[in-house]
Design a protein around this motif. Sequence first.
Motif, short mmCIF file in Angstrom:
data_model
loop_
_atom_site.label_atom_id
_atom_site.label_comp_id
_atom_site.label_asym_id
_atom_site.label_seq_id
_atom_site.Cartn_x
_atom_site.Cartn_y
_atom_site.Cartn_z
N VAL A 1 2.62 -13.88 -7.88
CA VAL A 1 3.30 -12.94 -6.99
C VAL A 1 2.86 -11.52 -7.29
CG1 VAL A 1 5.55 -11.95 -6.46
CG2 VAL A 1 5.27 -14.39 -6.47
N ILE A 2 2.72 -11.20 -8.60
CA ILE A 2 2.29 -9.83 -8.95
C ILE A 2 0.86 -9.61 -8.47
CG2 ILE A 2 1.79 -8.26 -10.84
CD1 ILE A 2 4.02 -9.46 -12.40
N ALA A 3 -0.02 -10.58 -8.73
CA ALA A 3 -1.44 -10.34 -8.47
C ALA A 3 -1.78 -10.46 -6.99
CB ALA A 3 -2.28 -11.33 -9.28
N HIS A 4 -0.99 -11.23 -6.24
CA HIS A 4 -1.33 -11.47 -4.83
C HIS A 4 -0.51 -10.59 -3.90
CE1 HIS A 4 -2.53 -14.10 -1.39
NE2 HIS A 4 -3.61 -14.20 -2.13
N GLY A 5 0.14 -9.56 -4.44
CA GLY A 5 0.95 -8.69 -3.60
C GLY A 5 0.17 -7.94 -2.56
N HIS A 6 -1.19 -7.88 -2.71
CA HIS A 6 -1.99 -7.16 -1.73
C HIS A 6 -2.07 -7.91 -0.40
CE1 HIS A 6 -3.05 -5.24 -5.37
NE2 HIS A 6 -3.94 -4.46 -4.82
N HIS A 7 -2.04 -9.24 -0.47
CA HIS A 7 -2.31 -10.03 0.73
C HIS A 7 -1.09 -10.75 1.28
CE1 HIS A 7 -6.66 -9.53 0.37
NE2 HIS A 7 -6.40 -9.48 -0.92
N SER A 8 -0.03 -10.87 0.49
CA SER A 8 1.14 -11.61 0.93
C SER A 8 2.37 -10.88 0.43
CB SER A 8 1.10 -13.03 0.39
OG SER A 8 1.14 -12.99 -1.01
N ALA B 1 0.83 -1.20 0.00
CA ALA B 1 0.00 0.00 0.00
C ALA B 1 0.86 1.26 0.00
CB ALA B 1 -0.93 -0.01 1.22
N VAL B 2 1.91 1.27 0.85
CA VAL B 2 2.76 2.46 0.91
C VAL B 2 3.53 2.60 -0.40
CG1 VAL B 2 4.64 3.57 2.15
CG2 VAL B 2 2.95 2.28 3.40
N LEU B 3 3.99 1.46 -0.94
CA LEU B 3 4.80 1.48 -2.16
C LEU B 3 4.03 2.09 -3.32
CD1 LEU B 3 7.53 0.07 -3.37
CD2 LEU B 3 5.92 -1.54 -4.29
N ALA B 4 2.80 1.62 -3.55
CA ALA B 4 2.11 2.00 -4.78
C ALA B 4 1.10 3.11 -4.58
CB ALA B 4 1.43 0.78 -5.38
N ASP B 5 0.69 3.35 -3.34
CA ASP B 5 -0.36 4.35 -3.15
C ASP B 5 0.16 5.60 -2.46
OD1 ASP B 5 -2.63 5.72 -1.83
OD2 ASP B 5 -3.79 4.18 -2.83
N TYR B 6 0.58 5.45 -1.18
CA TYR B 6 0.99 6.65 -0.45
C TYR B 6 2.24 7.27 -1.07
CZ TYR B 6 -2.15 5.17 3.27
OH TYR B 6 -3.24 4.82 3.98
N SER C 1 -7.45 0.05 -4.09
CA SER C 1 -6.86 -1.29 -4.14
C SER C 1 -6.65 -1.76 -5.58
CB SER C 1 -7.78 -2.23 -3.37
OG SER C 1 -7.44 -3.54 -3.61
N HIS C 2 -7.68 -1.52 -6.44
CA HIS C 2 -7.54 -1.93 -7.85
C HIS C 2 -6.48 -1.09 -8.55
CE1 HIS C 2 -10.74 -4.66 -7.43
NE2 HIS C 2 -11.71 -3.78 -7.38
N GLY C 3 -6.41 0.20 -8.20
CA GLY C 3 -5.39 1.06 -8.80
C GLY C 3 -4.00 0.56 -8.49
N ILE C 4 -3.79 0.08 -7.23
CA ILE C 4 -2.49 -0.47 -6.87
C ILE C 4 -2.17 -1.66 -7.76
CG2 ILE C 4 -1.28 -1.71 -5.04
CD1 ILE C 4 -2.68 0.07 -3.04
N LEU C 5 -3.18 -2.51 -8.04
CA LEU C 5 -2.94 -3.70 -8.88
C LEU C 5 -2.50 -3.28 -10.28
CD1 LEU C 5 -3.02 -6.72 -9.22
CD2 LEU C 5 -5.37 -6.52 -9.94
N ILE C 6 -3.20 -2.26 -10.86
CA ILE C 6 -2.85 -1.82 -12.22
C ILE C 6 -1.41 -1.33 -12.26
CG2 ILE C 6 -3.43 -0.17 -14.03
CD1 ILE C 6 -6.28 -0.17 -12.92
N VAL C 7 -1.05 -0.53 -11.23
CA VAL C 7 0.28 0.04 -11.19
C VAL C 7 1.34 -1.05 -11.02
CG1 VAL C 7 1.71 1.32 -9.60
CG2 VAL C 7 -0.32 2.34 -10.48
N GLU C 8 1.02 -2.06 -10.20
CA GLU C 8 1.98 -3.15 -9.98
C GLU C 8 2.21 -3.92 -11.28
OE1 GLU C 8 3.67 -3.90 -7.32
OE2 GLU C 8 2.53 -3.70 -5.49
#
Lengths: 131, 276, 81
Positions: B154-161, B57-62, B241-248
């Motif tokens: 790993v890319i898609a599950h970066g939100h939870h693990s 969250a901090v990496l891709a959002d804040y 949350s979805h925006g973080i996924l797109i950016v990742e």
Amino acid sequence: MNDLVAVLISKYNYWVYIILMMIGFYAIITKKNLVKKIIGMNIVQTAIILFYISIGAKKGATLPIISHGHDAVGHAVHASDYINPLPHVLMLTAIVVAVATLGVALALAIKIYRQYNTLEEDEIHTRIREQ
Amino acid sequence: MKIAGLIVVLLCGCLLIYGTVDFPEWGDPASPASTHVSPYYIETTMEDTSVPNIVTAVLADYRGYDTMFETIVIFCAGIACIFLLRTYTHQAPETRLYRHIPTGIILRIKKGGKLPEDSTDFERVDLQWVPYDLIIKTACRVVVPFVQLFALYVIAHGHHSPGGGFQGGVILGATLILYAISHDLRTTIKRMSEKAVILLSAAGVFIYASTGALCLLFGVNYLDYSGLAAILGVDPVSARSHGILIVEIGVGVAVMAVMVSLYYNLSSVGKQDEGL
Amino acid sequence: MTWQLDHIILSLVIILALGAITVKDLLGAAILFGAYSFMMCLLWAIMGAVDVAFTEASVGAGVSTVFFVAAVFRTTRRTKD
């Protein structure tokens, strides 16, 4: 005396980062081989990353992933329960940038080898003077 | 020279030790690093973005700006490596080696000889002798798709693990490097051409930057993904949350392409003909 | 248990760093540097920085070792120091 020992023990991660940084600096300054210099540069980078991660450590805290985040019952999140995530974020990007700069450094070393047929710094100097 | 270097290094070490004495104790919860901004991140990440992994969250959002420009640095490093090493004047090597596949005999064809390019019985091998190893080739061919699947996870599950764009992108690039090592560089370049690699590395940065610009169109700040709620059809918290996924995904594509491009150029010294 | 493990890995890190800069063979130095990176990754996993450890395992121990080996393959293994 006991104070000194207590300081030495309580900060051992910091002493290791200082030793690693000195090893890396020594390699950059005194080694004549370019690939050895690049390895020294990478050791300094990892030493700095170790320093940052040591700053972020917190006693009695767990990984910076919130447990039971999506439960129906909202749990209160306390900052003292989780390790400081900010140094992790900064260093995560630094590692990947380190490997990209490593690629550029090795490309420069290969280019120098094609030009002067050696990787040793002193031999490169003599070959530049001969020309 | 060595003595002088040692003295400088020891002086630096003494300065660092002198500075470290004033440091807070290791793992102190009340140290300055853990008292100012990080409690805010830890306590409000769930409400703001609904992402349990605070680091993602901090990496891709804040701190999205930081990550965007780190991605641009990686892209620039890939481009710099191409500028340094790539040679476009195409001169084929004077002698070539071909292996006759049914018998395993290796032919050396000198300059002017007839090259069996279109024959399916022959395959080209590198001049520096590489042993023909069926086990390594087969094992790597079996392993590569599963590792790639894991990289996508790993890319898609970066939100939870633990995971995210950087790690997944590097693993995805490493599979292509594994393929290039186990077979040869030409086979990999046939699968993933140099042009595709350069375009993908630019496309990754473009995905990241354009996601931020899209947010501007909805009247919010650059890289504030809550503005995407209108297109994605979800509430603003899920939109972040979805925006973080797109950016990742953008980061992963860029990192993968740059790793592969660096390997192509380093292992073949810019000729992209005969590799490791 | 954790602090013994911590100390073993910290001393291994220093030994591997010294080895990587003293060994007189660049291929050996590259492999020792890969081992050093992996020990660093274990250290960070112990300290709870799982994301950083994951990145270091894939980048430091994986891809950067390959880059070093590729560069040594294209230049020379010989070194004077």
